[in-house]
Design an enzyme around this catalytic site. Structure first.
Site, PDB file in Angstrom:
ATOM      1  N   GLU A 154     -19.350  25.493  -3.204  1.00  0.00           N
ATOM      2  CA  GLU A 154     -19.489  24.206  -2.499  1.00  0.00           C
ATOM      3  C   GLU A 154     -20.952  23.764  -2.346  1.00  0.00           C
ATOM      4  OE1 GLU A 154     -17.106  24.563   1.052  1.00  0.00           O
ATOM      5  OE2 GLU A 154     -15.241  24.553  -0.116  1.00  0.00           O
ATOM      6  N   GLU A 161     -10.438  27.820  -5.350  1.00  0.00           N
ATOM      7  CA  GLU A 161     -10.155  27.991  -3.922  1.00  0.00           C
ATOM      8  C   GLU A 161      -9.273  26.873  -3.395  1.00  0.00           C
ATOM      9  OE1 GLU A 161     -13.559  28.767  -1.348  1.00  0.00           O
ATOM     10  OE2 GLU A 161     -12.524  27.736   0.281  1.00  0.00           O
TER      11      GLU A 161
END
Length: 443
Positions: free
Chosen positions: A195, A292
């Site tokens: 991220e 994810e």
């Protein structure tokens, strides 16, 4: 032609229920309505596999139950009779799903580098999983470089990797790979940063496309090659809403096309399947891996569990139908409250330990994931299908043993009649509301 049907239907209390008493009939050439057809001779992408993440929280939670349950849960995920997981993610250092924060080194020369922390829960759990499936492939992702390498001088709230530590950070990652390899855990893929567009309350670090490309092509690839480590690097590792623009910016504008093996992504801002489709058109030789996704987000309601399971199945189908090569879930096992998480960022997992730590619960998501991971094998190719209605979600694959896998999902409040057509055969059935079925066809 043998046909096997596997069904999960919560309201009928069927969980991966196998029926062998189903069979094809010869196709009526006048049959035109309610057709779901599969063509096994038109191929798309290869599948790497399915799996979850060996977070410290998962591995710790497993160690809170007795040895019999510990082994049983690992069987649930990694045995041939379980979910048959073969593609798993490893956090490099701590993430929010760790007992607390840590790095492998605190010195600028990395002379103190050690993975001793991972030897307590993570590596022993991986080794037990490998006893059940010797072919597990591993993907690793960093949440943050050590504090001394960052502009914020801490692991949290984003911050930048300081330019003077790009080389040190690359050497740090080399040491991580070498240390895991010394424990017979070979890591095949690394995402550059988990991220990179988010400053989180937990371990995080941000990169622009230019910074990510610079780190990849001028530090990571050269230093890994110098150390004779063959590694596949994946960019982005964030949500799909901006994946297309970021991929173009990193690979083309900033010249990293020849250095990245693929693009990793999460699901937290919605499906955005169109972006995956366009990436594959623009970069047909790059891998796409979902790394994810989870549900729950600190708010557990039993009434949401079917919705969560359907979210998994719908996301997997959409990703696969838009050229995705692998799907990795987040935590495999958590305690009943969705932790431990040292930043209180709790969530669901497909298996959760009960409050007394003397048993565990398999949520509907566990079974829904199993409709894919148990039957679509590594190396399978996605094959062509067509369907008469968007109310049925479908994907189809052909395994290396030539068995054909077809998965149908009905998220609606009504049943749907359909005719499954394959070559010169047809099977008439009714897909119940809020049910998922997997068909196996073998000749």
């Amino acid at each position: 032609m043998k046909l096997t049907k596997i069904e999960t239907n919560i309201k009928r209390k069927l969980y991966l229920h196998k029926s062998d008493n189903v069979s094809f009939s010869h196709k009526n050439n006048n049959l035109e309505n309610n057709i779901v057809s599969v063509n096994p001779d038109i191929y798309f992408q290869d599948l790497i596999g399915f799996g979850g993440a060996f977070t410290e929280s998962t591995c710790y939670s497993l160690n809170t139950v007795n040895k019999t349950l510990y082994n049983k849960i690992l069987d649930e995920y990694f045995s041939k009779d379980g979910l048959n997981y073969n593609l798993c993610r490893l956090p490099i250092g701590s993430s929010d799903f760790s007992l607390n924060s840590y790095s492998y080194s605190y010195k600028k020369d990395l002379s103190d580098f050690s993975i001793k922390r991972d030897m307590k829960y993570i590596i022993p759990t991986i080794k037990e999983a490998q006893k059940r499936n010797t072919d597990i492939e591993f993907l690793a992702s960093p949440w943050s470089p050590p504090s001394f390498m960052k502009s914020t001088n801490n692991l949290y709230n984003g911050g930048k990797l300081l330019k003077q530590y790009y080389e040190t950070w690359a050497n740090y990652l080399v040491k991580y790979i070498e240390n895991y390899l010394s424990n017979n855990i070979k890591i095949k893929y690394i995402t550059i940063q988990n991220e990179p567009n988010a400053s989180q309350l937990w371990e995080s670090c941000t990169y622009t496309a230019e910074e990510e490309a610079n780190l990849l092509k001028n530090y990571l690839v050269p230093i890994f090659r110098k150390n004779k480590i063959d590694m596949k690097f994946l960019i982005w590792d964030h949500n799909k809403d901006d994946i297309l623009n970021r991929t173009i910016d990193t690979l083309v504008t900033n010249g990293a096309l020849d250095y990245a093996s693929g693009i990793a992504f999460h699901w937290y801002t919605g499906s955005h399947f169109e972006n995956l489709r366009e990436i594959k058109k623009l970069f047909p030789n790059k891998l796409l891996i979902h790394t994810e996704g989870c549900t729950g987000y600190s708010n557990f309601k039993a009434s949401d569990e079917l919705f969560n399971a359907e979210m998994y199945a719908s996301e997997i189908i959409g990703d696969l139908n838009n050229e995705t090569n692998g799907f990795i879930d987040w935590n495999m096992v958590l305690e009943y409250n969705g932790g431990p998480n040292h930043k209180h960022n709790y969530c669901n997992s497909p298996i959760m330990i009960n409050k007394k730590h003397d048993n565990y619960i398999k949520t509907p998501s566990f079974y829904y994931i199993g409709h894919f991971s148990k039957y679509i094998k590594p190396g399978a190719k996605r094959i062509h299908f067509s369907t008469f209605s968007d109310n049925i979600q479908i994907t189809s694959f052909k395994n290396l043993d030539n068995s054909v896998i077809i998965i149908l999902l009905n998220k609606n409040n009504f049943n749907i009649e359909y005719n499954l057509c394959y070559k010169n055969y047809t099977f008439h059935d009714n897909l119940d509301s809020h049910a998922i079925v997997t068909f196996i066809i073998s000749e």
